[in-house]
Structure formats: structure tokens, C-alpha cells
Design a protein around this motif. Structure first.
Motif, mmCIF file in Angstrom:
data_model
loop_
_atom_site.group_PDB
_atom_site.id
_atom_site.type_symbol
_atom_site.label_atom_id
_atom_site.label_comp_id
_atom_site.label_asym_id
_atom_site.label_seq_id
_atom_site.Cartn_x
_atom_site.Cartn_y
_atom_site.Cartn_z
ATOM 1 N N ILE A 51 14.708 -5.654 2.600
ATOM 2 C CA ILE A 51 15.763 -5.735 1.588
ATOM 3 C C ILE A 51 16.842 -4.698 1.881
ATOM 4 N N ALA A 52 16.401 -3.484 2.233
ATOM 5 C CA ALA A 52 17.361 -2.406 2.529
ATOM 6 C C ALA A 52 18.283 -2.824 3.672
ATOM 7 N N GLU A 53 17.710 -3.440 4.696
ATOM 8 C CA GLU A 53 18.528 -3.864 5.843
ATOM 9 C C GLU A 53 19.541 -4.931 5.426
ATOM 10 N N ALA A 54 19.077 -5.861 4.583
ATOM 11 C CA ALA A 54 19.968 -6.952 4.160
ATOM 12 C C ALA A 54 21.104 -6.446 3.261
ATOM 13 N N LEU A 55 20.856 -5.334 2.554
ATOM 14 C CA LEU A 55 21.859 -4.863 1.581
ATOM 15 C C LEU A 55 22.717 -3.719 2.127
ATOM 16 N N ALA A 56 22.462 -3.339 3.365
ATOM 17 C CA ALA A 56 23.213 -2.212 3.938
ATOM 18 C C ALA A 56 24.712 -2.517 3.890
ATOM 19 N N GLY A 57 25.477 -1.587 3.364
ATOM 20 C CA GLY A 57 26.935 -1.723 3.360
ATOM 21 C C GLY A 57 27.485 -2.673 2.320
ATOM 22 N N ARG A 58 26.650 -3.158 1.371
ATOM 23 C CA ARG A 58 27.151 -4.138 0.396
ATOM 24 C C ARG A 58 27.790 -3.456 -0.825
ATOM 25 N N SER A 59 28.733 -2.569 -0.559
ATOM 26 C CA SER A 59 29.402 -1.892 -1.676
ATOM 27 C C SER A 59 30.432 -2.797 -2.355
ATOM 28 N N ASP A 60 30.600 -4.027 -1.836
ATOM 29 C CA ASP A 60 31.538 -4.958 -2.460
ATOM 30 C C ASP A 60 30.974 -5.573 -3.734
ATOM 31 N N LEU A 61 29.671 -5.391 -3.966
ATOM 32 C CA LEU A 61 29.054 -5.978 -5.154
ATOM 33 C C LEU A 61 29.043 -4.970 -6.302
ATOM 34 N N ASP A 62 28.985 -5.477 -7.557
ATOM 35 C CA ASP A 62 28.886 -4.585 -8.730
ATOM 36 C C ASP A 62 27.439 -4.308 -9.108
ATOM 37 N N LEU A 63 26.576 -5.243 -8.758
ATOM 38 C CA LEU A 63 25.171 -5.136 -9.159
ATOM 39 C C LEU A 63 24.354 -6.035 -8.237
ATOM 40 N N ILE A 64 23.106 -5.609 -7.999
ATOM 41 C CA ILE A 64 22.214 -6.474 -7.215
ATOM 42 C C ILE A 64 20.936 -6.686 -8.001
ATOM 43 N N LEU A 65 20.545 -7.959 -8.158
ATOM 44 C CA LEU A 65 19.294 -8.290 -8.831
ATOM 45 C C LEU A 65 18.216 -8.532 -7.778
ATOM 46 N N LEU A 66 17.062 -7.930 -8.023
ATOM 47 C CA LEU A 66 15.947 -8.054 -7.081
ATOM 48 C C LEU A 66 14.763 -8.726 -7.772
ATOM 49 N N PRO A 67 13.936 -9.436 -7.008
ATOM 50 C CA PRO A 67 12.802 -10.114 -7.648
ATOM 51 C C PRO A 67 11.796 -9.109 -8.210
ATOM 52 N N GLY A 68 11.545 -9.181 -9.519
ATOM 53 C CA GLY A 68 10.632 -8.236 -10.164
ATOM 54 C C GLY A 68 9.238 -8.298 -9.570
ATOM 55 N N GLU A 69 8.836 -9.491 -9.103
ATOM 56 C CA GLU A 69 7.473 -9.642 -8.590
ATOM 57 C C GLU A 69 7.275 -8.996 -7.220
ATOM 58 N N SER A 70 8.360 -8.465 -6.628
ATOM 59 C CA SER A 70 8.205 -7.799 -5.319
ATOM 60 C C SER A 70 7.712 -6.364 -5.475
ATOM 61 N N LEU A 71 7.649 -5.875 -6.723
ATOM 62 C CA LEU A 71 7.160 -4.509 -6.961
ATOM 63 C C LEU A 71 5.791 -4.549 -7.620
ATOM 64 N N ASN A 72 4.930 -3.564 -7.289
ATOM 65 C CA ASN A 72 3.664 -3.473 -8.025
ATOM 66 C C ASN A 72 3.842 -2.547 -9.228
ATOM 67 N N ASP A 73 2.745 -2.270 -9.927
ATOM 68 C CA ASP A 73 2.845 -1.457 -11.150
ATOM 69 C C ASP A 73 3.319 -0.032 -10.861
ATOM 70 N N ASP A 74 3.146 0.410 -9.615
ATOM 71 C CA ASP A 74 3.607 1.758 -9.244
ATOM 72 C C ASP A 74 5.018 1.732 -8.652
ATOM 73 N N HIS A 75 5.703 0.619 -8.830
ATOM 74 C CA HIS A 75 7.077 0.448 -8.327
ATOM 75 C C HIS A 75 7.168 0.578 -6.814
ATOM 76 N N LEU A 76 6.166 0.037 -6.143
ATOM 77 C CA LEU A 76 6.160 0.035 -4.678
ATOM 78 C C LEU A 76 6.266 -1.390 -4.165
ATOM 79 N N PHE A 77 7.059 -1.559 -3.088
ATOM 80 C CA PHE A 77 7.075 -2.847 -2.398
ATOM 81 C C PHE A 77 5.819 -2.941 -1.536
ATOM 82 N N ILE A 78 5.603 -4.118 -0.973
ATOM 83 C CA ILE A 78 4.378 -4.333 -0.206
ATOM 84 C C ILE A 78 4.291 -3.392 1.006
ATOM 85 N N ASP A 79 5.435 -2.950 1.513
ATOM 86 C CA ASP A 79 5.402 -2.048 2.675
ATOM 87 C C ASP A 79 5.392 -0.579 2.250
ATOM 88 N N ASN A 80 5.131 -0.327 0.965
ATOM 89 C CA ASN A 80 5.006 1.049 0.458
ATOM 90 C C ASN A 80 6.327 1.729 0.158
#
Ligand code: SF4
Length: 425
Positions: free
Chosen positions: A366-395
Motif C-alpha cells: 500500500i505504501a508503495e502504491a500511495l507514494a507521492g499521492r499528495s494530490d489527494l485530500d484523503l485516502i480510504l483503506l480497507p478496514g479488514e486489512s488491519l488486525n486488532d493491534d492495527h497491524l497489516f499482515i506484513d507487520n
């Protein structure tokens, strides 16, 4: 014995002096093993609670309280039950190396099936577990049936001692337990005639089988490809045809569609998703069944609640499979929010291109895909990509991602949660 982890301020537990670390030993003389015991044995107006405080002091309380007043003590999570099977399509076998240890645990736990809707096979139940399911009336249970033919089911589960699932379901059903079930479709093994028999057997069960979902087997680059394969377009179309016939019968005879195809099944079949009415009450939406129609409904129902996002540019991140379906959601969302939306489909750099679900997107991709995207006002991310500790699958943590993306991020499960009134302020 189980330990208290949290106590709500002003609650009964707080008044009794329970604190994190307090050991809950027994209720009415019955020892407590896990959260279920705590939940069910204390579901009375009067009971005796035996505890041990962290300093070793043991106390017995005679509790009297109205049922409407919760005890207010959270307890430690249960030690997860390990799975007794070795399915060729097991997601754990499809994981790359180097992830969090917990991700390599094959869990198969009837308690989590009841509490969170995790699917369980019921192949590791001991007599005491069966008695507990009946005593506590753990219903509905979410059960991976896959096939009702015992020989084929044992083959699929790679478990020669797996009990006959129909007998198990019958024993529980006699005590009022209900089931949401799933068939993970492995082509050449439990599709076609085997699936027909499975659906016929489950339908003949009547009311206790609340629903059946059909989910095509999903593999990663690391799965056992020599032993299992993903279904072809034609095989998925056959499954859709089969389930449609059963849906029509169930609608006519029972007033509900009863059997549902996962969105992924329609995607792979290259067929349009069925109408919203085909998903009943969306009981299996967490299993990828009806996600698109569910989102459309939520957007329609919450349209008046969206904040004023007029003219704002909002990026919507998703995985490749939802990426193909999302345009059906983006149009009504754009209308309801008046924002200018941009779909950002992120390829999975950890599992490879076969894994397309948004919930398994690694933070790094996700970080790679969003690099340099300062043209946006907000980015929505899939809530299910985070666990209860707010970690993505790659930690990677949500905070770490936010630190490298140049615009605000919000995690969302249904859009209204992220774009509701006042959110734009
Ligand atoms: S039941 Fe099969 S797919 Fe599920 S955890 Fe066990 S081995 Fe894996």
C-alpha cells in the motif's frame, strides 16, 4: 482459572475490587476455563464467585444483580484450539516465511465460531466440548462442511478420523443449535455431483441449516499446487448454475435464498453478481458473500449521513478482486458524498498476484502504491486489512503507513464509518 484483563469503571466488577490480574477461579463451584464459562456461568441474577487477587488473597462473593447489569470484567482470550486437519488448500500452507508466528497457527475452534463467526470443521471436538456446545446453546455455529460424503470430506480435510458431519450436526440440531455452513469448492473433488449431494443433504436438514455459502478455493504462490488447483471459469459457472437452482427452490419453499455464492465465485465465473435480494440478510458477508451488494445497500441507507465532501479528492484503496467490482460501489458513493473518488487497486507484493483480497494487502504494497499521492485530500483503506493491534499482515503498523503517506488515511469497512457527517471538518 482465567485472569481478568480489564475492568470497566463503576461496574460490578469494579465495586468488588476485581482488577487486571485477578484470577477468576469458579462460579457456583464450577471451575472457569475460558471466556465462555465466564460469559455463561455468570449469566444469572445470583451466583457465588470465587477469585484470587494478585496478592494471593482468595475471596468468595455472593453476587446479586439485575441481569441487565453486566459484570464489567473482560477476561484473557482463550488459548486457540489447533486444527486436526491438513487440507491441501490450507491458507497457512500458502503463507510466505517470515510473518508473525500467530499467522502460522491453524485454528479450528468452536468457541471462535460461536463468538466471531470463524468457520470450524468440528473435527477436533471432545465429548466435553460437545456437551458444552449443548449446555451453553452455542448457536449459530459456523461450520465448514465442504462435503457431506464422509469419505470425500476426510479426503478434503486430509483427516482419516474426521467424524461424519451430518451425524454431528444432527446431534447438535436436536438440542436447538443452528448452523451457518460453507463449502470451499475444490475442483474435481467436491464440486459437480458431490456438491449436488452436499446441498441436497443440507437442504433436507431443514431449519437448523440457516445458510450455505460456496467459496471457490483460493491459493497463493506458496500453496501445494501439485495437489490442489483453482477452479476454471466453466467450473465456477457450473457451480453458479447449481446453486441458482437450489436458491429458486429454497425461495419458493422456504422464502429465503438459503444458498449463496461468494463474490469471488461470480468473478471467476465471469458472471454479473446477483441482485441484493439474493443474499437474504447478508449473514455471510464476512465470508466474502455479497460484499458489493451489502456496500451498495449501506451507501443507499446512509446517504443522508455523509458529510460534505463536495469537490474533495478521495482515493479508495482495494485489492485486485474488489477492484473489478468496486466501480459498482463507487458510482453511488460518489453521488452520496459528492466527492471525486479515485479507485487505487494495489497488487499484493507479499503473496503474489493470485492473492487479490483487500484484507490480505500488506502495508508495504500500500505504501508503495500511495507514494507521492499528495494530490489527494484523503485516502480510504480497507478496514479488514488491519488486525486488532492495527497491524497489516506484513507487520507494518497503521501508524507506520500514515507516516510515509503524504495525506490523511482512514480505515473503513463500509464507507459510512469514514465519511459520516462531520468527518470533513
Ligand atoms: S481446516 Fe483445513 S484449511 Fe482450516 S486451518 Fe485446518 S487445515 Fe487449514
Amino acid at each position: 482459572m482465567i485472569k481478568v484483563t480489564q475492568v470497566a469503571s463503576g461496574s460490578i466488577a469494579d465495586e468488588l475490587g476485581l482488577k487486571p490480574g485477578t484470577e477468576l477461579i469458579s462460579v457456583n463451584g464450577r471451575e472457569l476455563d475460558d471466556f465462555l464459562d465466564w460469559q455463561f456461568l455468570t449469566a444469572d441474577e445470583e451466583f457465588t464467585l470465587h477469585i484470587r487477587q494478585p496478592d494471593g488473597e482468595e475471596i468468595e462473593y455472593e453476587i446479586e444483580r439485575p441481569l441487565t447489569e453486566p459484570m464489567g470484567a473482560a477476561v484473557e482470550p482463550a488459548r486457540i484450539r489447533r486444527c486436526a486437519n491438513r487440507c491441501d488448500f490450507c491458507f497457512v500452507d500458502g503463507l510466505p516465511e517470515g510473518l508473525r508466528d500467530v499467522l502460522y497457527i491453524r485454528d479450528d475452534d468452536y468457541r471462535l465460531s460461536f463468538q466471531y463467526g470463524n468457520f470450524a470443521t468440528l473435527t477436533n471436538l471432545k465429548p466435553a466440548d460437545e456437551a458444552r456446545i449443548i449446555e451453553y446453546r452455542l448457536s449459530p455455529l459456523y461450520v465448514s462442511v465442504h462435503a457431506t460424503d464422509p469419505v470425500i470430506r476426510r479426503w478434503l480435510l486430509r483427516n482419516p478420523t474426521a467424524p461424519d458431519i451430518l451425524e454431528q450436526l444432527r446431534r447438535f440440531a436436536e438440542h436447538g443449535i443452528r448452523f451457518q455452513t460453507q463449502i470451499v469448492m475444490s475442483p474435481g473433488v467436491n464440486d459437480g455431483r458431490v456438491m449436488e449431494q452436499t446441498l441436497a443433504d443440507l437442504y433436507a436438514f431443514g431449519g437448523p441449516i440457516l445458510g450455505v455459502s460456496i467459496v471457490p478455493v483460493g491459493l497463493t504462490e506458496f500453496s501445494k499446487h501439485s495437489r490442489v488447483r483453482e477452479p476454471t471459469t466453466e467450473e465456477c459457472r457450473t457451480a453458479v448454475r447449481q446453486l441458482t437452482v437450489w436458491q429458486e427452490r429454497a425461495l419458493a419453499e422456504r422464502g429465503a435464498p438459503w444458498v449463496y455464492g461468494a463474490d469471488e465465485l461470480y468473478l471467476r465465473a465471469d458472471l454479473a453478481l446477483p441482485a441484493e435480494a439474493s443474499y437474504g440478510d447478508f449473514e455471510q458477508v464476512e465470508n466474502g458473500v455479497g460484499s458489493v451488494r451489502f456496500l451498495q445497500r449501506r451507501i443507499r441507507e446512509d446517504a443522508g449521513l455523509f458529510g460534505d465532501w463536495a469537490g474533495r479528492r478521495i482515493g479508495v484503496v482495494t485489492g485486485a478482486s474488489m477492484g473489478r467490482l468496486m466501480p459498482q460501489v463507487m458510482a453511488p458513493l460518489e453521488e452520496a458524498s459528492r466527492a471525486r473518488l479515485e479507485l487505487i487497486v494495489v497488487p499484493n507484493g507479499l503473496f503474489g498476484p493470485r492473492v487479490t483480497t483487500a484484507g490480505l494487502l500488506p502495508g508495504k504494497s500500500i505504501a508503495e502504491a500511495l507514494a507521492g499521492r499528495s494530490d489527494l485530500d484523503l485516502i480510504l483503506l480497507p478496514g479488514e486489512s488491519l488486525n486488532d493491534d492495527h497491524l497489516f499482515i506484513d507487520n507494518m503498523s497503521a501508524d507506520e503507513l500514515a507516516a510515509v503517506v503524504p495525506v490523511p488515511l482512514r480505515f473503513s469497512k463500509d464507507f459510512s464509518d469514514a465519511l459520516e457527517t462531520g468527518a470533513a471538518a
